[in-house]
Design a protein around this motif. Sequence first.
Motif, short mmCIF file in Angstrom:
data_model
loop_
_atom_site.label_atom_id
_atom_site.label_comp_id
_atom_site.label_asym_id
_atom_site.label_seq_id
_atom_site.Cartn_x
_atom_site.Cartn_y
_atom_site.Cartn_z
N UNK A 100 4.68 15.58 -3.14
CA UNK A 100 5.79 14.85 -2.51
C UNK A 100 5.24 13.58 -1.85
N UNK A 101 4.10 13.73 -1.15
CA UNK A 101 3.51 12.57 -0.48
C UNK A 101 3.10 11.51 -1.50
N UNK A 102 2.61 11.96 -2.65
CA UNK A 102 2.24 11.00 -3.70
C UNK A 102 3.50 10.31 -4.25
N UNK A 103 4.56 11.08 -4.40
CA UNK A 103 5.83 10.48 -4.85
C UNK A 103 6.31 9.44 -3.83
N UNK A 104 6.16 9.77 -2.56
CA UNK A 104 6.55 8.82 -1.51
C UNK A 104 5.73 7.53 -1.61
N UNK A 105 4.43 7.71 -1.90
CA UNK A 105 3.57 6.53 -2.04
C UNK A 105 3.96 5.70 -3.26
N UNK A 124 -3.43 1.33 -9.64
CA UNK A 124 -4.70 1.03 -8.98
C UNK A 124 -4.85 1.99 -7.80
N UNK A 125 -5.99 2.69 -7.77
CA UNK A 125 -6.17 3.72 -6.75
C UNK A 125 -7.49 3.52 -6.02
N UNK A 126 -7.44 3.58 -4.70
CA UNK A 126 -8.66 3.64 -3.90
C UNK A 126 -8.65 4.99 -3.19
N UNK A 127 -9.69 5.76 -3.45
CA UNK A 127 -9.78 7.14 -2.95
C UNK A 127 -10.96 7.22 -2.00
N UNK A 138 7.84 3.08 -3.67
CA UNK A 138 8.00 1.65 -3.38
C UNK A 138 7.29 0.76 -4.39
N UNK A 139 6.70 1.37 -5.41
CA UNK A 139 5.95 0.64 -6.43
C UNK A 139 4.96 -0.35 -5.84
N UNK A 140 4.11 0.13 -4.91
CA UNK A 140 3.11 -0.77 -4.33
C UNK A 140 2.01 -1.03 -5.32
N UNK A 141 1.34 -2.18 -5.22
CA UNK A 141 0.25 -2.45 -6.16
C UNK A 141 -0.96 -1.53 -5.98
N UNK A 142 -1.13 -0.94 -4.79
CA UNK A 142 -2.31 -0.12 -4.53
C UNK A 142 -1.93 1.23 -3.92
N UNK A 143 -2.54 2.29 -4.45
CA UNK A 143 -2.45 3.60 -3.80
C UNK A 143 -3.75 3.82 -3.04
N UNK A 144 -3.63 4.18 -1.76
CA UNK A 144 -4.81 4.38 -0.91
C UNK A 144 -4.80 5.82 -0.42
N UNK A 145 -5.77 6.59 -0.89
CA UNK A 145 -5.77 8.03 -0.59
C UNK A 145 -6.97 8.39 0.27
N UNK A 146 -6.71 9.01 1.41
CA UNK A 146 -7.77 9.40 2.35
C UNK A 146 -7.96 10.91 2.28
N UNK A 149 0.82 -1.21 0.00
CA UNK A 149 0.00 0.00 0.00
C UNK A 149 0.86 1.26 0.00
N UNK A 150 0.53 2.18 -0.90
CA UNK A 150 1.12 3.50 -0.85
C UNK A 150 0.07 4.45 -0.30
N UNK A 151 0.32 5.01 0.88
CA UNK A 151 -0.68 5.85 1.55
C UNK A 151 -0.54 7.31 1.14
N UNK A 152 -1.70 7.94 0.92
CA UNK A 152 -1.74 9.39 0.68
C UNK A 152 -2.78 9.95 1.65
#
Length: 247
Positions: free
Chosen positions: A158-163, A201-204, A166-174, A93-96
Amino acid sequence: MSRADRAKLIEIEKLVKTYRMGQESMNVLHDVDLTVYQGEFVAIVGPSGSGKSTMMNIIGCLDIASSGSYKLDGVEVKGQSDNKLAAIRNQKIGFIFQGFQLLPKLTAIENVELPLIYRGLAGRERRARAEEALRTVGLDDRMHHRPSELSGGQQQRVAIARALAGEPPILLADEPTGALDTRTGQEVLALMENLHRNGHTIVLITHDMEVAERAERIVRMKDGVLTEDDSGRRNRREAVASIPNGV
Ligand SMILES: Nc1ncnc2c1ncn2[C@@H]1O[C@H](COP(=O)(O)OP(=O)(O)O)[C@@H](O)[C@H]1O
Ligand SMILES: [Mg+2]
């Protein structure tokens, strides 16, 4: 490729979350089912108190369900130790977050490198990956600035770049635009649409329907129940549109 042929990155079935407070217990998620396929951009939208944060914490492996099943990239999350959950979280998971959560004393590139340090990546490779992620979000000329030297929109990038790093399969944005003015929020959403077009793949998660409408697929949360909303679908890829009744 049809949606049915794509990997199921998130597979949630009959998920229940109950909070216990002393003698009382409160059901916050009721038999939630949700499947997210690789390459989708899904928004979970609902009013305050509907259970979005609870859902986000479970999807992000920050909390576990009371019952039901959650498979993340094919792995059942339930029953894993805290250490294992932390490792899954870091890899999958890449957290935003709404408030960016950048470390103020670190530069942009050092913030982006941080999760890669936890992954044990060596210095040179780490730096190269972080640079690439910052280029992806259009911040190659701000790599050595600290968060306080950047605008809110730049900090979120920058936070999105951090997410991404790591090339995670999912970006999770709150609520990723919750702390931004409308125009800057639009820029961040445009960046997310771009990432989606490039295969992410993004979950917002949001309370704001206008924000949710930037996703290709909308699910509504109300009183702990999730329902699919076809009327709000936008930006769908043809492949996805061709699936009967969108599973
Ligand atoms: N740790 C907790 N303990 C008890 N109740 C909680 C806890 N966290 C959330 N709740 C309750 O669960 C419901 C859903 O909350 P939440 O998931 O934060 O919704 P949202 O993010 O959509 O506002 C609310 O009624 C809230 O009061
Ligand atoms: Mg919330």
